[in-house]
Design a protein around this motif. Sequence first.
Motif, PDB file in Angstrom:
ATOM      1  N   PRO A 125       0.821  -1.214   0.000  1.00 61.98           N
ATOM      2  CA  PRO A 125       0.000   0.000   0.000  1.00 61.98           C
ATOM      3  C   PRO A 125       0.854   1.263   0.000  1.00 61.98           C
ATOM      4  O   PRO A 125       1.872   1.350   0.682  1.00 61.98           O
ATOM      5  N   GLY A 126       0.422   2.232  -0.783  1.00 60.37           N
ATOM      6  CA  GLY A 126       1.161   3.484  -0.887  1.00 60.37           C
ATOM      7  C   GLY A 126       2.198   3.480  -1.984  1.00 60.37           C
ATOM      8  O   GLY A 126       2.701   4.537  -2.382  1.00 60.37           O
ATOM      9  N   PRO A 167       6.104   4.328   7.870  1.00 58.41           N
ATOM     10  CA  PRO A 167       4.990   4.104   6.923  1.00 58.41           C
ATOM     11  C   PRO A 167       4.605   2.631   6.831  1.00 58.41           C
ATOM     12  O   PRO A 167       5.470   1.750   6.961  1.00 58.41           O
ATOM     13  N   HIS A 221       3.946   0.779   4.311  1.00 57.60           N
ATOM     14  CA  HIS A 221       4.595   0.002   3.250  1.00 57.60           C
ATOM     15  C   HIS A 221       5.975  -0.505   3.682  1.00 57.60           C
ATOM     16  O   HIS A 221       6.450  -1.515   3.161  1.00 57.60           O
TER      17      HIS A 221
END
Length: 320
Positions: free
Chosen positions: A20-21, A271, A273
Amino acid sequence: MTTLNHTGVSHTVFRLLGIPGLEDQHMWISIPFFISYVIALLGNSLLICILLTKRSLHEPMYIFLCMLAAADLVLSTCTVPQALAIFWFRAGEISLDRCITQLFFIHTTFISESGVLLVMAFDRFIAICYPLRYTTILTRALIGKIGATVFLRSYGTIFPIIFLLKRLTFCHNNVVPHTFCEHIGLAKYACNDIRVNIWYGFSILMLTVVLDVMLIFVSYVLILCAVFHMPSRDARHKALNTCGSHICVIVLFYGPGIFTILTQRFGRHIPPHTHILLANVCMLAPPMLNPVIYGIQTKQIREQAVHVLFTKQKSLWFKN
């Protein structure tokens, strides 16, 4: 997509997002994934082929190494093809049954590999501390029993997780921000109480992987005590050299996992990810690098690999 029961709507299909991201970078991220998987497949397959076909390598240490290579093949195959399908084709849709099957094989293989590393530490302990009794202690019968125990321990401890997950009703979001399924990562999407899942997962971790790490540590403390009591410097160097490959593999297997746990516990501002990438490193790095480490460090394997690769190439060249 969903089924209806007495507790509400339960998802039967989930969607793995990948990393994700970083969806825009999936194609670039897939390159190291693909290269790592190819190296893991070729390296471990070659290692197994050499160890099975060369009678001179039918010793306990190499039999355990063959088990490790087989576990590496299963571990990488359980995770990387699914990740590549997400990166290349956005094929992240996975049924609940497939998801549970995937996490079952991932967890069982991970615990099996941890058990094999413990057995390999025991092998080095016997070889260094009781060299004259090495072949009488580690007989074929005992090696077979050890292999069966490692296999049954991993499957026996993970098998109940199937029923712990099947009892749950997945009424929350069915989008999973990961490249593969794992136990608690899936259970947290349930609207039931998952404390049993959490405590059972924690108990398995403590009674298998953590216990293995402690026993490996004790084994190497005893090995070092025996090594430093050796009168000859050459004997000490030779004894430590035989443990070098195993220590590298241990650090490679447990190191990323420990680092991942620490970042999840204390890295609140990291984060999401990054956590997903670290989890994939745990699955990618050991299968890719283990055959390389043993191929470089172990003379017998290195010689046989060179013989297999270059002898065949020369014969093909002369035929042409």
